[in-house]
Scaffold this motif. Structure first.
Motif, PDB file in Angstrom:
ATOM      1  N   ALA A   1       0.825  -1.211   0.000  1.00  0.00           N
ATOM      2  CA  ALA A   1       0.000   0.000   0.000  1.00  0.00           C
ATOM      3  C   ALA A   1       0.859   1.260   0.000  1.00  0.00           C
ATOM      4  N   ALA A   2       1.934   1.272   0.793  1.00  0.00           N
ATOM      5  CA  ALA A   2       2.794   2.456   0.867  1.00  0.00           C
ATOM      6  C   ALA A   2       3.495   2.700  -0.468  1.00  0.00           C
ATOM      7  N   GLN A   3       3.920   1.628  -1.131  1.00  0.00           N
ATOM      8  CA  GLN A   3       4.584   1.771  -2.429  1.00  0.00           C
ATOM      9  C   GLN A   3       3.618   2.306  -3.477  1.00  0.00           C
ATOM     10  N   LEU A   4       2.392   1.801  -3.468  1.00  0.00           N
ATOM     11  CA  LEU A   4       1.388   2.277  -4.416  1.00  0.00           C
ATOM     12  C   LEU A   4       1.078   3.757  -4.174  1.00  0.00           C
ATOM     13  N   GLY A   5       1.017   4.140  -2.913  1.00  0.00           N
ATOM     14  CA  GLY A   5       0.778   5.546  -2.592  1.00  0.00           C
ATOM     15  C   GLY A   5       1.900   6.437  -3.117  1.00  0.00           C
ATOM     16  N   ALA A   6       3.142   5.966  -2.989  1.00  0.00           N
ATOM     17  CA  ALA A   6       4.283   6.742  -3.476  1.00  0.00           C
ATOM     18  C   ALA A   6       4.256   6.863  -4.994  1.00  0.00           C
ATOM     19  N   LEU A   7       3.846   5.798  -5.676  1.00  0.00           N
ATOM     20  CA  LEU A   7       3.763   5.832  -7.138  1.00  0.00           C
ATOM     21  C   LEU A   7       2.642   6.757  -7.610  1.00  0.00           C
ATOM     22  N   THR A   8       1.537   6.755  -6.895  1.00  0.00           N
ATOM     23  CA  THR A   8       0.427   7.652  -7.241  1.00  0.00           C
ATOM     24  C   THR A   8       0.846   9.111  -7.086  1.00  0.00           C
ATOM     25  N   ALA A   9       1.587   9.394  -6.011  1.00  0.00           N
ATOM     26  CA  ALA A   9       2.091  10.752  -5.803  1.00  0.00           C
ATOM     27  C   ALA A   9       3.082  11.132  -6.904  1.00  0.00           C
ATOM     28  N   LEU A  10       3.892  10.167  -7.337  1.00  0.00           N
ATOM     29  CA  LEU A  10       4.859  10.429  -8.407  1.00  0.00           C
ATOM     30  C   LEU A  10       4.146  10.704  -9.727  1.00  0.00           C
ATOM     31  N   GLN A  11       3.045   9.995  -9.966  1.00  0.00           N
ATOM     32  CA  GLN A  11       2.264  10.252 -11.176  1.00  0.00           C
ATOM     33  C   GLN A  11       1.732  11.690 -11.166  1.00  0.00           C
ATOM     34  N   ALA A  12       1.263  12.139 -10.008  1.00  0.00           N
ATOM     35  CA  ALA A  12       0.778  13.520  -9.895  1.00  0.00           C
ATOM     36  C   ALA A  12       1.915  14.507 -10.133  1.00  0.00           C
ATOM     37  N   TYR A  13       3.095  14.177  -9.648  1.00  0.00           N
ATOM     38  CA  TYR A  13       4.272  15.032  -9.852  1.00  0.00           C
ATOM     39  C   TYR A  13       4.590  15.151 -11.345  1.00  0.00           C
ATOM     40  N   CYS A  14       4.504  14.033 -12.064  1.00  0.00           N
ATOM     41  CA  CYS A  14       4.749  14.046 -13.514  1.00  0.00           C
ATOM     42  C   CYS A  14       3.759  14.957 -14.229  1.00  0.00           C
ATOM     43  N   ARG A  15       2.497  14.881 -13.813  1.00  0.00           N
ATOM     44  CA  ARG A  15       1.474  15.718 -14.448  1.00  0.00           C
ATOM     45  C   ARG A  15       1.731  17.195 -14.175  1.00  0.00           C
ATOM     46  N   GLU A  16       2.112  17.513 -12.930  1.00  0.00           N
ATOM     47  CA  GLU A  16       2.388  18.905 -12.578  1.00  0.00           C
ATOM     48  C   GLU A  16       3.552  19.463 -13.386  1.00  0.00           C
ATOM     49  N   ARG A  17       4.567  18.627 -13.604  1.00  0.00           N
ATOM     50  CA  ARG A  17       5.764  19.077 -14.309  1.00  0.00           C
ATOM     51  C   ARG A  17       5.616  18.978 -15.826  1.00  0.00           C
ATOM     52  N   GLY A  18       4.507  18.432 -16.298  1.00  0.00           N
ATOM     53  CA  GLY A  18       4.297  18.304 -17.732  1.00  0.00           C
ATOM     54  C   GLY A  18       5.173  17.259 -18.384  1.00  0.00           C
ATOM     55  N   VAL A  19       5.624  16.261 -17.586  1.00  0.00           N
ATOM     56  CA  VAL A  19       6.452  15.187 -18.132  1.00  0.00           C
ATOM     57  C   VAL A  19       5.541  14.229 -18.893  1.00  0.00           C
TER      58      VAL A  19
END
Length: 453
Positions: free
Chosen positions: A155-173
């Motif tokens: 669960a913690a790993q999935l949460g970190a990946l979801t946050a990373l996906q949001a980071y990618c969207r914010e940065r326009g990656v």
């Protein structure tokens, strides 16, 4: 030419007779250092504007790098084309290796690096930019996640990946379509790299079964810089020891066995941080030329909170003279009493779980003084579901330590210690007494109880 497995040997050979292609495997921190060491040998600083080209292997088509290799450098001498973080050696079956590297980058807060690896994995699974923008990783089924990452995620790993996906969207990656360029690379290598050109590739993972990887291995140009890890993700005991001995040898310094044990306990999970701490320790020792336990305690940062091992062992052995000063040091450093209370409670619960294992699957098999190697080879496999539930993916050496400490205390004493912690927690929240004094009194009482066990 015989294969070189050591970076220094490889660079010395390259200075005399460079190979046409080099592959460095491992975390980007280590492979970048190796790549720059090789470039320093092959391309003079004054020539690098025109005789060195660097491409991001996660986004650059292989054809671009190969076309660059076909063009001679502007200046005489070697031209190097460096393809960084390439996924050309990764297959769908081995994507779990890339996932492990991705999670490690997240833990070390290397977000941009982690973002690139996330997008590579999703592209390998056939994701498009439209899907990346419309779906959240946290809402995918377990089967869909396994298809993307090759492993079951906590669960913690999935949460970190979801946050990373949001980071990618914010940065326009953005995500690009994945291309398996291994066949194009294989054909290029088989035809031969042009004279005075060198292809340098760094990668975090590789499937040794791929034909292109086997071909490059026959050229003797592959160096594996990956650090061994335990299932938990922690650096392996052997990996830490090898890294530390190698760095110490460069300074002409030896490490005492007891000092190495303490370094292993403090090593943590980041190989780059380990290397930095080890170099700092060697500089601290200086002319003494020998690293002792006192040197490690003075100059090697504890990256794994190993103090808790000393504290827990002291509690189990009833050694108040060790436990109380450790507690005072932590309070002096600013640790909040409530946090320390929670950590002590966790340790007592782990000791109680270890005690259950000793009274259950290991009954009659554990003995005082048993070696770590014997525990790993004979006893750890016996822990079964009870051990899995108690310790999860904890480093085996930590499990070994908990079992040794728990062997000194009966289960009834440990249960009573948990009751005492609950009472102490209530006092923290309702009493006007000094929390530090209350905590120290509890530790003294627990040590006294343990010494009478």
């Amino acid at each position: 030419m015989a294969p070189a497995t050591d970076l220094k040997v490889l660079c010395a050979e390259a200075q005399k007779e460079p190979r046409s292609a080099y592959v460095f495997l491992g975390e980007s921190v280590g492979t970048s250092v190796a790549a720059h060491a090789l470039i320093d040998v092959l391309v003079p600083t004054a020539n690098r504007d025109f005789n060195l080209e660097i491409y991001d292997g996660r986004t650059t088509p292989m054809a671009t790098a190969l076309d660059s290799l076909r063009m001679r450098g502007l200046f005489p001498g070697i031209k190097v084309v460096w393809l960084r973080e390439t996924a050309v050696f990764v297959s769908a079956e081995k994507r779990s290796d890339l996932t492990a590297a991705l999670l490690e980058a997240i833990e070390d807060e290397r977000r941009d690096e982690a973002a690139g690896r996330l997008l590579t994995l999703l592209a390998m699974a056939g994701w498009t930019q439209e899907r990346f923008d419309s779906e959240r990783l946290g809402e995918l089924s377990a089967a869909a996640l396994k298809e993307c990452f090759g492993v079951e995620l906590e669960a913690a790993q999935l949460g970190a990946l979801t946050a990373l996906q949001a980071y990618c969207r914010e940065r326009g990656v953005t995500i690009s379509a994945f291309r398996d360029d291994s066949e194009a690379l294989l054909q290029f290598v088989e035809r031969g790299v042009p004279p005075q050109a060198v292809l340098l590739m760094t990668a975090v993972a590789a499937d040794a079964r791929k034909r292109v990887f086997k071909k490059l291995q026959t050229l003797g140009a592959v160096i594996d810089l990956r650090v061994e890890r335990e299932r938990s993700g922690a650096l392996s005991r052997e990996g830490v020891a090898d890294t530390c001995r190698q760095i110490a040898s460069e300074f002409g310094i030896r490490i005492e066995p007891a000092a190495m044990e303490l370094i292993v306990a403090r090593a943590g999970s980041d190989p780059a941080a380990l290397a930095m701490e080890m170099e700092k320790l060697c500089l601290y020792v200086g002319e003494a030329k020998t690293i002792a336990v006192a040197d490690v305690r003075a100059a090697f940062r504890d990256m794994a909170e190993s103090w808790i091992f000393d504290f827990t062992s002291a509690l189990a052995a009833g050694q108040a003279a060790t436990a109380v000063p450790l507690l005072r040091d932590l309070l002096a450093q600013g640790d909040h009493p409530l946090r320390l209370l929670a950590m002590i409670a966790r340790e007592v619960r782990l000791l109680l779980s270890a005690r259950d294992c000793l009274d259950g699957p290991l009954a009659g098999k554990w003995r005082a003084g048993i070696s770590y190697a014997t525990f790993q080879g004979r006893l750890q496999p016996l822990l079964g579901e009870l051990g899995e539930a108690a310790f999860g993916k904890m480093h085996p050496f930590r499990i070994y330590k908990y079992l040794g400490d728990a062997a000194r205390m009966p289960a009834a004493k440990l249960r009573a210690a948990l009751v005492g912690l609950a009472e102490l927690d209530a006092k923290f929240k309702t009493s006007r007494g000094n929390p530090a004094v209350l905590l120290e009194t509890y530790v003294l009482d627990l040590c006294r109880s343990a010494s009478q066990a």
